[in-house]
Structures are given as C-alpha cells and as structure tokens.
Design an enzyme around this catalytic site. Structure first.
Site, PDB file in Angstrom:
ATOM      1  N   THR A  99      25.502  60.070  39.107  1.00  0.00           N
ATOM      2  CA  THR A  99      25.114  59.093  38.087  1.00  0.00           C
ATOM      3  C   THR A  99      25.002  59.720  36.704  1.00  0.00           C
ATOM      4  O   THR A  99      25.305  59.074  35.690  1.00  0.00           O
ATOM      5  CB  THR A  99      23.763  58.452  38.490  1.00  0.00           C
ATOM      6  N   GLN A 112      10.508  62.508  63.115  1.00  0.00           N
ATOM      7  CA  GLN A 112      10.783  61.386  62.215  1.00  0.00           C
ATOM      8  C   GLN A 112       9.693  61.244  61.164  1.00  0.00           C
ATOM      9  O   GLN A 112       9.855  60.494  60.199  1.00  0.00           O
ATOM     10  CB  GLN A 112      10.844  60.077  63.010  1.00  0.00           C
ATOM     11  N   ASP A 128      30.979  60.341  43.245  1.00  0.00           N
ATOM     12  CA  ASP A 128      29.663  59.832  43.623  1.00  0.00           C
ATOM     13  C   ASP A 128      29.272  60.705  44.807  1.00  0.00           C
ATOM     14  O   ASP A 128      30.070  60.910  45.719  1.00  0.00           O
ATOM     15  CB  ASP A 128      29.790  58.353  44.050  1.00  0.00           C
ATOM     16  N   SER A 129      28.054  61.226  44.821  1.00  0.00           N
ATOM     17  CA  SER A 129      27.722  62.214  45.855  1.00  0.00           C
ATOM     18  C   SER A 129      27.675  61.614  47.248  1.00  0.00           C
ATOM     19  O   SER A 129      27.598  62.351  48.233  1.00  0.00           O
ATOM     20  CB  SER A 129      26.420  62.939  45.526  1.00  0.00           C
ATOM     21  N   THR A 135      13.916  66.336  49.654  1.00  0.00           N
ATOM     22  CA  THR A 135      14.557  65.166  50.257  1.00  0.00           C
ATOM     23  C   THR A 135      14.422  63.997  49.286  1.00  0.00           C
ATOM     24  O   THR A 135      13.430  63.904  48.555  1.00  0.00           O
ATOM     25  CB  THR A 135      13.925  64.859  51.636  1.00  0.00           C
ATOM     26  N   THR A 167      22.421  62.125  43.132  1.00  0.00           N
ATOM     27  CA  THR A 167      21.154  62.273  43.857  1.00  0.00           C
ATOM     28  C   THR A 167      21.279  61.955  45.346  1.00  0.00           C
ATOM     29  O   THR A 167      20.497  62.458  46.148  1.00  0.00           O
ATOM     30  CB  THR A 167      20.075  61.341  43.258  1.00  0.00           C
ATOM     31  N   ASP A 168      22.277  61.110  45.701  1.00  0.00           N
ATOM     32  CA  ASP A 168      22.294  60.602  47.085  1.00  0.00           C
ATOM     33  C   ASP A 168      22.367  61.716  48.125  1.00  0.00           C
ATOM     34  O   ASP A 168      21.696  61.655  49.153  1.00  0.00           O
ATOM     35  CB  ASP A 168      23.461  59.622  47.277  1.00  0.00           C
TER      36      ASP A 168
END
Ligand code: ASN
Length: 339
Positions: free
Chosen positions: A13, A273, A58-59, A161, A90-91
């Site tokens: 971005t 998780q 775009d990552s 993360t 960022t993704d």
C-alpha cells in the site's frame, strides 16, 4: 559521517495509487521520497539509496521465492550500507520479516521492514511517518536484527503478526516486548534486543519445492479432511490447536492420520490458536497424545515464524528429524527457550 541506508521497495500500500479496481502497486517512488523525506543529515536523517523492484506486488501475492529475492538483495549489498529498510505490504509483512530473520542470521546491522495502511500519495497517510522512523532507527541505533516498524513501535520481525486491517497500529508482538517505542523520543528497549553477534552467518538458500500448510482445528473437522490435507508430498504442517496444545485425539482416525504423515516424513508443528502464550504438549493427555503421533510442540512461535522456519530448514536440506529438533529451539529470537 552521515549513515547510509539502502531502501528496498517491494510493493504494498505504501506506494500504491488509486485505480478503477482499487489501490494497485505503482512505481516511481524515488522522486516521491526525495520530495517527502527530510534531507540527509537533518535531525539524524541518513542518506539513502532506493532499489525499486521491477515486479511491485500487493503482498498478498508474495511467495517464498520473493522472501529469497529480498534476502539475497540485502546480502549482496550488506557491506555497502549501515542498515536496510524494506518497504513491503502489510498483509504478509510478518511472513517476510520472519523469513528474512532466518536467512540473515547473525545480522550485525538493522534490517527494518515497514509499510503503511494508507498510501504516501494520499494527503492523510501513515507512510511518511513509518518510513521516517524506520530510517532513523536503522541509521542511529545498533539493533542487530530484522525488525518490523509500524505506527509507533519496532517489533522483532519474527515475533510480529498483523492484528488490525484498518488501524494504524496494525501489528502486535504478543509474546515478546517491543524493541523500541517512538514518541517524542525514540526509546530502545535494550533488554528486548538480541545481543550483537560476533559474526554474520547468513543462510540465504534457494527455496525448495516443498509445500507447507496451516490448519486451524475447529469442532466438526473430520479425520478424512485431515488425512486429505496431509496427503503426500506435504513437507510440513502447522497445526493450530486449542489452548495449551490440545486436539480431538479421541476422534477415530485423527491420531492415525497424524502418525502416518509423521512416519512419512511430514513435520507437524503444534501451535496454539490463542493470541498469547504457547504450547505445552505435556500439560494435558490430549496434548501428549499428539506428541505420541510425532507432532512437535512449537512453543510460542507465531504462525508466520513457524511457516517460514519450516521452509527455511527444509530448504537448507535438513532431514525431517533434524527439522523437528530445531523447531522448538530459538535460532534468532523467534521463540522462547523451551522449559
Ligand atoms: N494489500 C496491501 C499489501 O499487503 C495492504 C497494505 O500494505 N496495507 O500489499
């Protein structure tokens, strides 16, 4: 002397422009940065050179080969700069930062991955601040690691993360303190930073053809579905289990599917998780049954660190048992020492 930083622009971005289909990667960043960034030497700003990738992405499109390209580009220029800043989407930024940490082990200069939630071309954006802070830290502070700078914090890359799709504070590091905080002052948390290594021992290896998968357990998952996912030639599976590392081990076929895949050489890593904490397979019978099926506990690794570490170790040519031994042990601060 004014420090010199190499900026690698891979996409994201940060440099995107609006298009009919939404924001899309765009080039020509050097001219925009030259008019946006404070001049070299002003308030500690370094001099910089920009490497703009031909294929700006775009990552969400990033693959293990892209991690390797970035690591190789840094290694090739390592002697020429005081530090590196990677502009990235960022993704999948946390995957790339983790992968770089495994490739660039023993790093003695900062490598800081950053990006933004709003492109630099927009009047209101977080791109300028993120890049300015990343450059200042890379130039002035001896942080010998791959960091991820976002909003107001420098995080360890392999502990970070993405936690928010629409906040400027888009990243967190649930199991390791921030390496630095940026407010009016830049405060380095020296206790959280890796000690300066004596020498680099980079392992910039070509990614192999192996496939690594991630499965998050959920009530209703069938053993047949698990068996299907584990079908050869799967090299590694990150299994996100419940709580401290528990799964439905009484379900017919569940443990058999895991044990058969482990016996075939698939490395199965147990992660929680939960958003904080880690796995202790010895705590509950439902966890130790997984250990009995050959599943290795991944401690407090993030999914991003576990996936990239599996790729790295397998690409280095390690046999499954050697990969299993390495997974719970910190190579470059990616997890806590096992108890
Ligand atoms: N889709 C973008 C990317 O990861 C998101 C961003 O950079 N904020 O490239």
């Amino acid at each position: 002397m004014t420090p010199r930083i190499c900026i690698l622009y891979t996409g994201g971005t940060f440099g995107m422009k609006p298009s009919a289909a939404g924001y899309a990667p765009d080039g020509g960043l050097e001219a925009a940065l030259a008019t946006t960034l404070p001049a070299a030497g002003k308030d500690g700003m370094p001099a910089w050179d920009l490497v703009e990738y031909d294929r700006l992405i775009d990552s969400a499109e990033a693959q293990p080969a892209d991690w390797h390209t970035i690591a190789a580009d840094i290694a090739a220029r390592y002697a020429d700069y005081d530090g590196f800043v990677v502009i990235h989407g960022t993704d999948t930024m946390a995957y790339t930062a983790s992968a770089l940490s495994f490739a660039l082990q023993g790093l003695r200069k900062p490598v800081i991955v950053t990006g933004s939630q709003i492109p630099l071309c927009e009047p209101r954006n977080d791109a300028r601040n993120n890049l300015t802070s990343a450059l200042l830290i890379a130039a002035r502070y001896p942080v010998p690691e791959v960091g991820l700078f976002f909003h107001d914090r420098l995080l360890r890359g392999n502990r970070a993360t993405k936690v928010a799709s629409a906040d400027f504070a888009a990243f967190d590091s649930p199991n390791h303190a921030a390496l630095a905080r940026v407010g009016i002052n830049i405060d380095i948390n020296a206790a959280a930073v890796l000690p300066m290594p004596r020498a680099e021992h980079f392992q910039v290896v070509e990614p192999g053809m192996q496939e690594v998968a991630v499965l998050r357990l959920y009530p209703g998952l069938s053993s047949a579905r698990l068996q299907h996912l584990l079908a050869p030639p799967l090299a590694g599976l990150v299994l996100q289990t419940y709580g401290a590392g528990n799964g439905p081990v009484a379900m017919p076929g569940f443990l058999d599917a895991l044990a058969a895949a482990s016996a075939r050489g698939t490395v199965i890593v147990n992660l929680t998780q939960c958003q904080r904490g880690g796995v202790d397979q010895a705590k509950y019978a439902t966890g130790s049954a997984l250990a009995g099926a050959g599943v290795v506990g991944g401690g407090d690794l993030t999914v991003e660190a576990a996936v990239t570490k599996l790729h790295h170790l397998i690409s280095c040519g390690l046999e499954p048992d050697a990969v299993r031994r390495q997974m719970p042990l910190p190579l470059c601060g990616e997890c806590s020492e096992p108890a």
